[in-house]
Scaffold this motif. Structure first.
Motif, PDB file in Angstrom:
ATOM      1  N   LEU A 227       0.813  -1.322  -0.063  1.00 45.10           N
ATOM      2  CA  LEU A 227       0.087   0.111  -0.047  1.00 45.10           C
ATOM      3  C   LEU A 227       0.858   1.212   0.109  1.00 45.10           C
ATOM      4  CD1 LEU A 227      -2.776  -1.119   2.579  1.00 45.10           C
ATOM      5  CD2 LEU A 227      -2.893  -0.802   0.304  1.00 45.10           C
ATOM      6  N   ALA A 228       2.012   1.186   0.792  1.00 41.35           N
ATOM      7  CA  ALA A 228       2.604   2.537   0.908  1.00 41.35           C
ATOM      8  C   ALA A 228       3.420   2.717  -0.511  1.00 41.35           C
ATOM      9  CB  ALA A 228       3.699   2.138   1.976  1.00 41.35           C
ATOM     10  N   LEU A 229       4.012   1.550  -1.168  1.00 36.79           N
ATOM     11  CA  LEU A 229       4.674   1.846  -2.397  1.00 36.79           C
ATOM     12  C   LEU A 229       3.685   2.382  -3.518  1.00 36.79           C
ATOM     13  CD1 LEU A 229       6.910  -1.094  -2.636  1.00 36.79           C
ATOM     14  CD2 LEU A 229       7.695   1.125  -2.362  1.00 36.79           C
ATOM     15  N   ALA A 230       2.427   1.779  -3.501  1.00 36.63           N
ATOM     16  CA  ALA A 230       1.393   2.549  -4.372  1.00 36.63           C
ATOM     17  C   ALA A 230       1.125   3.833  -4.069  1.00 36.63           C
ATOM     18  CB  ALA A 230      -0.043   1.463  -4.270  1.00 36.63           C
ATOM     19  N   GLU A 231       1.125   4.065  -2.825  1.00 36.87           N
ATOM     20  CA  GLU A 231       0.654   5.514  -2.549  1.00 36.87           C
ATOM     21  C   GLU A 231       1.564   6.473  -2.999  1.00 36.87           C
ATOM     22  OE1 GLU A 231      -1.076   8.923  -0.920  1.00 36.87           O
ATOM     23  OE2 GLU A 231      -1.810   6.904  -1.088  1.00 36.87           O
ATOM     24  N   GLY A 232       3.131   6.019  -2.802  1.00 31.28           N
ATOM     25  CA  GLY A 232       4.049   6.922  -3.214  1.00 31.28           C
ATOM     26  C   GLY A 232       4.001   7.099  -4.673  1.00 31.28           C
ATOM     27  N   GLU A 234       1.206   7.036  -6.351  1.00 34.73           N
ATOM     28  CA  GLU A 234       0.306   8.140  -6.604  1.00 34.73           C
ATOM     29  C   GLU A 234       0.787   9.796  -6.165  1.00 34.73           C
ATOM     30  OE1 GLU A 234      -2.695   7.890  -8.009  1.00 34.73           O
ATOM     31  OE2 GLU A 234      -2.046   5.463  -8.637  1.00 34.73           O
ATOM     32  N   VAL A 235       1.623   9.773  -5.240  1.00 31.61           N
ATOM     33  CA  VAL A 235       2.067  11.173  -5.069  1.00 31.61           C
ATOM     34  C   VAL A 235       2.879  11.632  -6.144  1.00 31.61           C
ATOM     35  CG1 VAL A 235       3.639  12.366  -3.517  1.00 31.61           C
ATOM     36  CG2 VAL A 235       1.760  10.574  -2.610  1.00 31.61           C
ATOM     37  N   MET A 236       3.885  10.589  -6.791  1.00 30.98           N
ATOM     38  CA  MET A 236       4.436  11.146  -7.762  1.00 30.98           C
ATOM     39  C   MET A 236       3.844  11.443  -9.090  1.00 30.98           C
ATOM     40  SD  MET A 236       7.367  11.302  -6.275  1.00 30.98           S
ATOM     41  CE  MET A 236       8.236  12.211  -7.509  1.00 30.98           C
ATOM     42  N   ASN A 237       2.619  10.848  -9.310  1.00 25.11           N
ATOM     43  CA  ASN A 237       1.662  10.930 -10.566  1.00 25.11           C
ATOM     44  C   ASN A 237       1.166  12.259 -10.412  1.00 25.11           C
ATOM     45  OD1 ASN A 237       2.268   8.575 -11.663  1.00 25.11           O
ATOM     46  ND2 ASN A 237       0.786   7.685 -10.876  1.00 25.11           N
ATOM     47  N   ALA A 238       0.917  13.010  -9.012  1.00 21.65           N
ATOM     48  CA  ALA A 238       0.226  14.095  -8.961  1.00 21.65           C
ATOM     49  C   ALA A 238       1.192  15.442  -9.081  1.00 21.65           C
ATOM     50  CB  ALA A 238      -0.410  13.927  -7.555  1.00 21.65           C
ATOM     51  N   THR A 239       2.401  15.058  -8.665  1.00 19.83           N
ATOM     52  CA  THR A 239       3.312  16.248  -8.593  1.00 19.83           C
ATOM     53  C   THR A 239       3.902  16.332  -9.887  1.00 19.83           C
ATOM     54  OG1 THR A 239       5.073  14.503  -7.850  1.00 19.83           O
ATOM     55  CG2 THR A 239       4.015  15.854  -6.158  1.00 19.83           C
ATOM     56  N   GLU A 240       3.814  15.346 -11.027  1.00 23.57           N
ATOM     57  CA  GLU A 240       4.354  15.316 -12.100  1.00 23.57           C
ATOM     58  C   GLU A 240       3.546  16.557 -13.058  1.00 23.57           C
ATOM     59  OE1 GLU A 240       4.456  11.656 -14.164  1.00 23.57           O
ATOM     60  OE2 GLU A 240       6.239  11.054 -13.478  1.00 23.57           O
ATOM     61  N   HIS A 241       2.011  16.458 -12.725  1.00 23.19           N
ATOM     62  CA  HIS A 241       1.024  17.586 -13.221  1.00 23.19           C
ATOM     63  C   HIS A 241       0.892  18.955 -12.395  1.00 23.19           C
ATOM     64  CE1 HIS A 241       0.346  13.390 -14.658  1.00 23.19           C
ATOM     65  NE2 HIS A 241       0.151  13.881 -15.841  1.00 23.19           N
ATOM     66  N   VAL A 242       2.106  19.259 -11.726  1.00 23.98           N
ATOM     67  CA  VAL A 242       1.776  20.507 -11.236  1.00 23.98           C
ATOM     68  C   VAL A 242       1.804  21.600 -12.145  1.00 23.98           C
ATOM     69  CG1 VAL A 242       4.716  20.925 -11.342  1.00 23.98           C
ATOM     70  CG2 VAL A 242       3.289  22.066  -9.502  1.00 23.98           C
ATOM     71  N   SER A 243       0.964  22.701 -11.695  1.00 21.12           N
ATOM     72  CA  SER A 243       0.487  23.618 -12.445  1.00 21.12           C
ATOM     73  C   SER A 243       1.568  25.032 -12.124  1.00 21.12           C
ATOM     74  CB  SER A 243      -0.807  24.160 -12.369  1.00 21.12           C
ATOM     75  OG  SER A 243      -1.253  24.634 -11.212  1.00 21.12           O
ATOM     76  N   LEU A 244       1.953  25.869 -13.050  1.00 19.17           N
ATOM     77  CA  LEU A 244       2.542  27.181 -12.711  1.00 19.17           C
ATOM     78  C   LEU A 244       1.671  28.258 -12.993  1.00 19.17           C
ATOM     79  CD1 LEU A 244       5.789  26.163 -15.056  1.00 19.17           C
ATOM     80  CD2 LEU A 244       5.384  25.705 -12.705  1.00 19.17           C
ATOM     81  N   THR A 245       1.686  29.351 -12.071  1.00 17.57           N
ATOM     82  CA  THR A 245       0.771  30.237 -11.855  1.00 17.57           C
ATOM     83  C   THR A 245       1.379  31.280 -13.039  1.00 17.57           C
ATOM     84  OG1 THR A 245       2.245  31.445 -10.276  1.00 17.57           O
ATOM     85  CG2 THR A 245       0.212  29.887  -9.399  1.00 17.57           C
ATOM     86  N   LYS A 246       0.485  32.381 -13.343  1.00 16.18           N
ATOM     87  CA  LYS A 246       0.995  33.445 -14.340  1.00 16.18           C
ATOM     88  C   LYS A 246       2.136  34.108 -13.621  1.00 16.18           C
ATOM     89  CE  LYS A 246      -3.450  34.341 -16.209  1.00 16.18           C
ATOM     90  NZ  LYS A 246      -4.589  35.407 -16.254  1.00 16.18           N
ATOM     91  N   GLU A 247       2.209  34.297 -12.262  1.00 14.88           N
ATOM     92  CA  GLU A 247       3.384  35.034 -11.641  1.00 14.88           C
ATOM     93  C   GLU A 247       4.829  34.241 -12.034  1.00 14.88           C
ATOM     94  OE1 GLU A 247       0.530  34.646 -10.129  1.00 14.88           O
ATOM     95  OE2 GLU A 247      -0.284  36.816  -9.774  1.00 14.88           O
TER      96      GLU A 247
END
Length: 583
Positions: A227-232, A234-247
């Motif tokens: 479960l921990a490895l699967a959670e890790g 998922e965390v990396m999947n989420a951070t790969e799609h980080v958005s950048l603000t206009k600033e």
């Protein structure tokens, strides 16, 4: 008359010379280098780049006095390009960590399935070789039991105790009519009664409960690790799609491309300036630092719990012994058991013949499953027991040697991006406004709180998606602690020092970065971080489960696309030679 004419001639001569110099001065500037960089980086159509600098250009980001090689369309294209490049660099670094986690998750699962397959074959050989009268009917129940164990260790929501109880419930009628009373024939309707009353009759003594306790303790840690490895991942999947603000995009464009507007295509940003821009853009990412470090500490303890004392291997190898002891218990108490069953389920249609009582301590045999009814999955390629016992421990050591290097990943990500292809240490650098010898602005630390003092990028609010990821990771860490109460007592859970607070509010004034959250973290990654010196990465596994899988993950050693093919092959051959020498 000549005196009156001469001053006038000198005046017009001087005016003409100054005019020509002005024309030549403006024409001396060319945007050729800018156009070349614009084409090489595939930023946009070349027709948007002027041949010579313009003097009346209205720009929104790259404002400066004097001629400019940029136009509004170029500026917009620069923002699109810098967004693409930055996200690509972030993903390249996060992919290394994601690959490490997902690759070892597969390797651990392959090892778990291999151990389950070995244990299943071990038990099946016991039934076929020692209790052959019931083996044909019992093997399907063995398959169901180990299928449930496999699903449980993969993290599926099922009860381990219920699976073991169901196995012994189905085994009891077979033991009773094939071994305890072999002359009874088929169990018929009595079989339903035997299954329903097995726990009350207790034919197998304490052995079912003992097996359940040992498997719950050993497989529980393996399940938590899965479960921990699967959670890790998922965390990396989420951070790969980080958005950048206009600033953020404005700051990145100013740092990366506004120097091009002046024809300075080779100048690099100052280190402190780059750190401010990157830490502002990745402020919400840096908030994951604290939960991530606790998560990595949990991974360390879970892998130790699974493989540190060979508990998982011993528990699975012990299934055969517990089942054997349970059957022997039923046979040794055959007469008493028959009397009890007759009272509960009614008298048998015929007198039971003498019960078959094999040697109370039959020799454990090497599993050699030969029955055609046994599925191929329970006929593994059997290695020596020493190899079987050491494989999971080897995988644990290898995994920990890599994952510990990434404990500060989210804290040092801005430094890694700045130390890639972006920044060079030189006598002069780009400060966002001009070419300078050093950056004189204040260099802030990591995290949202520290960005209040950031002179380059204004952070107005946290990224809601990353805030959700942080909350999810904190909740998962707590669930792991609740699942395994003894977890988290080692020092690795208390490594958050006074200079590494989660809010990242520490500031610093040196150009090399923040001592509390920047420089120290980079030193930790000297030999093993993404961008370190170990320049190879590959994950190998054996999904078939016929041999103990081996994982080799080798941390990448330079920014993306920095290695030529000959250099990569050389490093790969050197690594293989070193591994062969170690073997």
């Amino acid at each position: 008359m000549s005196r009156g004419i001469c001053p006038r001639v000198h005046f017009w001569w001087m005016f003409s010379v100054l005019f020509l110099v002005k024309v030549v001065d403006v024409g001396a500037y060319s945007c050729h280098e800018v156009k070349t960089a614009f084409q090489v980086r595939q930023i946009g159509p070349l027709k948007w780049v002027p041949e010579t600098p313009g003097t009346d250009v209205e720009l929104l980001v790259c404002k400066h006095q004097g001629p400019s090689c940029c136009t509004r369309k170029m500026e917009e294209s620069y923002q699109v390009a810098v967004r693409r490049e930055t996200l690509q660099n972030v993903r390249s670094y996060s992919f290394e960590l994601k690959y490490l986690i997902s690759g070892h998750a597969t390797a651990f699962q392959d090892t778990f399935q291999y151990l389950l397959s070995f244990s299943q074959g071990h038990l099946s050989s016991l039934l076929e070789d020692t209790y052959s009268p019931l083996s044909r009917e019992a093997l399907p129940h063995v398959n169901v039991l180990f299928s449930s164990l496999s699903l449980y260790i993969r993290g599926h929501n099922l009860s381990l105790e219920a699976a073991i109880t169901r196995f012994y419930d189905n085994l009891f009628p077979l033991v009773y009519v094939r071994l305890v009373n072999p002359g009874m024939g088929a169990a018929g309707k009595r079989g339903e009664c035997l299954r329903a009353t097995r726990q009350d009759v207790n034919p197998f003594g304490p052995h079912p409960d003992t097996l359940a306790q040992e498997l719950r303790r050993a497989l529980g840690a393996g399940r938590a690790l899965s479960l921990a490895l699967a959670e890790g991942t998922e965390v990396m999947n989420a951070t790969e799609h980080v958005s950048l603000t206009k600033e953020c995009l404005r700051g990145l464009t100013k740092m990366q491309y506004c120097s091009h507007c002046r024809g300075l295509t080779l100048i690099k940003p100052c280190m402190g300036y780059c750190l401010n821009v990157m830490r502002g853009c990745l402020a919400s990412v840096a908030e994951l630092d604290g939960p991530w470090r606790r998560y990595v500490a949990a991974l360390e303890e879970l892998t130790h719990a699974v493989a540190g004392q060979h508990s998982l291997e011993l528990a699975l190898l012990g299934v055969r012994g517990h089942v054997n002891e349970a059957i022997l218990h039923a046979q040794l108490h055959g007469p008493t058991l028959t009397t009890t069953v007759d009272k509960v389920c009614g008298l048998s249609g015929e007198e039971p013949t003498t019960s078959v009582h094999p040697d109370p301590t039959p020799e454990f045999m090497t599993p050699t499953v030969t029955s055609s009814t046994a599925p191929p999955s329970i006929i593994p390629s059997i290695p020596p027991q020493e190899q079987l016992m050491g494989n999971l421990a080897h995988l644990r050591r290898e995994f920990l040697s890599y994952v510990q290097r990434y404990k500060l990943f989210f804290a040092v990500l801005p430094e890694m991006l700045c130390e890639g292809e972006t920044v060079v240490e030189d006598f002069t650098c780009w400060s966002g406004d001009d070419v300078v010898e050093s950056y004189t602005g204040r260099v802030v630390g990591n995290g949202l709180q520290a960005q209040k003092q950031n002179p380059e990028v204004k952070v107005r609010s946290p990224n809601p998606e990353l805030a959700e990821v942080k909350e999810r990771l904190e909740r998962f860490n707590q669930e792991i602690q609740d699942m395994l109460p003894g977890l988290g007592q080692r020092e690795s859970w208390g490594e958050l020092g006074s200079s590494d607070t989660e809010d990242g509010s520490g500031d610093c004034d040196d150009e090399d970065g923040c001592q509390g959250s920047g420089t120290g973290a980079v030193k930790t990654f000297t030999d093993g971080r993404p961008g370190g010196s170990n320049n190879d990465k590959a994950v190998g596994s054996n999904p078939g489960g016929r041999a103990p899988p081996v994982v080799r993950v080798r941390g990448a050693g330079c920014p993306p696309a920095c290695l030529s093919l000959p250099m990569a092959l050389t490093l790969l051959l050197a690594t293989l030679a070193l591994q062969w020498r170690l073997l």
